[in-house]
Design an enzyme around this catalytic site. Structure first.
Site, short mmCIF file in Angstrom:
data_model
loop_
_atom_site.label_atom_id
_atom_site.label_comp_id
_atom_site.label_asym_id
_atom_site.label_seq_id
_atom_site.Cartn_x
_atom_site.Cartn_y
_atom_site.Cartn_z
N ASN A 123 14.21 83.08 10.07
CA ASN A 123 13.02 83.67 9.34
C ASN A 123 13.83 84.78 8.55
O ASN A 123 12.88 85.65 7.48
CB ASN A 123 11.89 84.31 10.24
CG ASN A 123 11.06 83.31 10.76
OD1 ASN A 123 11.19 82.30 10.35
ND2 ASN A 123 10.04 83.48 11.67
N ILE A 173 4.00 76.29 16.77
CA ILE A 173 2.85 75.53 16.74
C ILE A 173 3.14 74.01 16.70
O ILE A 173 2.43 73.06 17.16
CB ILE A 173 1.81 75.90 15.89
CG1 ILE A 173 1.92 75.82 14.58
CG2 ILE A 173 1.10 77.44 16.23
CD1 ILE A 173 1.14 76.04 13.65
N CYS A 194 5.24 87.61 17.39
CA CYS A 194 6.00 86.45 17.17
C CYS A 194 6.38 86.42 15.56
O CYS A 194 6.89 87.18 14.94
CB CYS A 194 4.85 85.09 17.52
SG CYS A 194 3.21 85.25 17.06
N GLY A 232 1.82 86.95 14.62
CA GLY A 232 1.00 87.51 15.68
C GLY A 232 -0.36 87.18 15.87
O GLY A 232 -0.90 88.18 16.57
N ARG A 234 1.32 82.88 19.34
CA ARG A 234 2.54 83.38 20.76
C ARG A 234 2.12 84.63 21.08
O ARG A 234 2.07 84.91 22.27
CB ARG A 234 3.90 83.07 20.24
CG ARG A 234 4.10 81.58 20.34
CD ARG A 234 5.55 81.24 19.78
NE ARG A 234 5.61 81.57 18.39
CZ ARG A 234 6.38 80.97 17.60
NH1 ARG A 234 7.55 80.47 18.14
NH2 ARG A 234 6.75 81.20 16.11
#
Length: 559
Positions: free
Chosen positions: A251, A277, A339, A342, A345
């Site tokens: 990221n 996901i 995560c 937010g 997770r």
């Protein structure tokens, strides 16, 4: 109703293989604005099967045969209905109708908004006041001299996916709050989720920083320091990044990433390794594929379960909660959890930790409050994750399923620690998908307010609370040490089980075999009835004794 091409089809055969049904039922299929209804032709039973359109996850048309045209209807609660139509024209029209009815384009088409809640306005208003996050903050002793309420997000200008009511460290100034929000993905700055009154440690939540490879924010670093200062018993905090480390590093190329221990001098970074996901959606689908096999062997099932990776993911979610709970209860160190954005997770890890730490959240009312606070108000994307509206299928993912399954796994290890039973978790999951109430509609508190859901629908919590007797766990004992203390589960792989109750929904005419919990519930109800009968007999006996005494003294006085 304008989307229904044919409201009634006769001589339809229905088969539900996963429920153990071997012989198709012959009956009539009806389509209403909200439900698909199958009524069996048998004159004695006339059994009805109702399926909400919002519970339909997919439709398939396998090749037809000499006996007719097939339509396979898959539901979000994992029921699968095989329909056989004598005429292909009817099958085509029902398929086209259900395709549109099961994919609403606006919230107004959903079941809970198609009824008139003003028929009982008092009950509707009461349903929305049953569970409030503000009451939970008060229960935790907030505000206090460490954590204070802020009005910075009262109009959702600082973060449109956060609730209006936020608690932050009292050492965080308004300028620090705004600067931290600008440096966090989606504006989701560090705020309080749970406060432990014994150790004064806190669980806070946020999203990933926009750090990239070298970016910094003085205000965000001050914000994290303010979180640390709000715990007088520790000079550092844990930052739990729930993602795998490689994902967080990737990221950075998009200008995001994670906190640097060089820039945030008062943190210890911990990666939990919970996948995203898309991985979770694929993993659950592989479990369903195993169940689709007509007669899988034991080796096929075990291989399919292993290849799905589902229990590995459940373990990762539980491990994250265990780490946070130990930091709070054993070390007295506050934890900042995030995560990517937010709301997936992060919600899982914070709520699992809360359940492990706090006996209150292991009660029915407590779990409702926890989900309302950490999931609903903090912007878990219910409408996207559970396919409430026609949208991007890549946004759908079983995030809440995993949290509920962690609770079920914990209940297997601690059967006396939870006030609720398995049925409560299953019904809660169904209600999250079915849109029968307004609680789980929308993706944020701001969106729900703009939809005026409290004026146009009922809250799901009143429905569950009204039926609380059937959700009671007969093994629950509020006074036991297991119930009162911090839960410390064993997370070795052999402790995790397949949740049969979730993936094998039963819809058979014969009553299911009685489980030990159902047996204990029956015993408990029988004991309560006997105790009531005993109390009634005791009152009768007391009244007779009183009459005998009165008669004795009256005769004695006459002498």
């Amino acid at each position: 109703m304008e989307h229904i091409r044919t409201p009634k089809v006769e001589q339809v055969r229905l088969l539900q293989r996963r429920a153990g049904q071997r012989k198709p039922l012959l009956g009539t299929l009806y389509l209403s604005a909200t439900h698909t209804i199958f009524v069996e032709n048998h004159p004695e039973t006339r059994r009805e099967t109702w399926v909400l359109h919002s519970m339909v996850s997919g439709l398939e048309r396998p090749p037809g045969g000499p006996t007719g045209s097939q339509l396979v209807l898959r539901c979000k609660d994992f029921r699968v209905f095989h329909l056989l139509f004598p005429l292909e024209r009817d099958c085509v029209e029902v398929h086209a109708s259900l395709t549109r009815l099961s994919r609403p384009e606006s919230y107004s088409e959903l079941y809970c908004l198609s009824i008139n809640p003003n028929t009982n306005q008092e009950e509707r208003e009461k349903s929305w006041s049953l569970v409030l996050p503000s009451q939970d903050y008060q229960r935790m002793g907030l505000p206090n001299n460490l954590w204070v309420a802020t009005a910075a997000n009262s109009e959702y200008k600082m973060c449109d996916s956060y609730p209006a009511q936020l608690f932050v460290s009292r050492w965080a100034s308004p300028a620090v709050l705004m600067g931290s929000s600008r440096f966090r993905s989606r504006g989701r700055l560090p705020v309080l989720s749970y406060f432990h009154q014994d150790t004064l440690a806190a669980v806070c939540r946020c999203s990933q920083p926009l750090s990239g490879f070298s970016g910094r924010s003085e205000e965000d670093e001050q914000m994290v320091t303010a979180v640390m200062k709000a715990n007088p018993g520790s000079d550092f905090i844990y930052v739990v990044d729930t993602r795998p480390r490689l994902n967080a590093m990737a990221n950075r190329a998009a200008g995001k990433g994670y906190e640097s221990e060089d820039h945030y001098g008062n943190i210890k970074l911990h990666f939990s390794g919970i996948d995203n996901i898309h991985v979770m959606r694929s993993s659950q689908q592989r479990i369903l594929d195993v169940g689709e096999q007509r007669t899988p062997s034991m080796s096929d099932f075990l291989l399919g379960l292993e290849n799905s990776g589902w229990l590995k993911h459940i373990k990762a979610v539980l491990d994250a909660g265990v780490f946070i709970a130990k930091a709070i209860a054993d070390e007295g160190v506050s934890v900042l959890v995030h995560c990517s954005d937010g709301w997936d997770r992060t919600a899982q890890a914070c709520s699992v930790a809360s359940v492990l730490l706090e006996p209150y959240y292991r009660t029915m009312k407590g779990l409702m409050v926890l989900i309302e606070k950490d999931w609903v108000s903090f912007g878990h994307k219910f409408s996207h994750r559970y396919g409430h509206l026609d949208g991007d299928p890549r946004e759908v993912s079983p995030v809440l399923d995993q949290f509920l399954e962690v609770l079920w796994q914990l209940a297997q290890q601690f059967p006396c620690a939870f006030q609720f039973n398995e049925r409560f978790l299953l019904d809660l999951r169904t209600l999250a998908y079915s849109c029968q109430d307004g609680t789980f509609l929308g993706n944020s508190e701001k969106e729900r307010r703009s939809l005026r859901l409290q004026e146009r629908s009922f809250s799901v919590w009143s429905r569950l609370w009204r039926d609380r007797e059937k959700y009671w766990n007969p093994l629950y004992r509020a006074e036991q040490s297991q119930t009162q203390g911090v839960l410390r589960p064993n997370t070795t792989p052999y402790c995790f089980k397949m949740w049969k109750g979730l993936y094998s929904p039963a819809e058979t005419p014969a009553p299911p075999a009685q489980t030990p919990v159902d047996f204990l519930s029956s015993v408990r109800e029988g004991s309560q009835q006997l105790e009531q009968q005993l109390a009634n007999q005791q009152e009768v006996a007391d009244a007779l004794r009183q009459r005998v005494r009165f008669s004795f003294w009256r005769e004695l006085s006459e002498l």
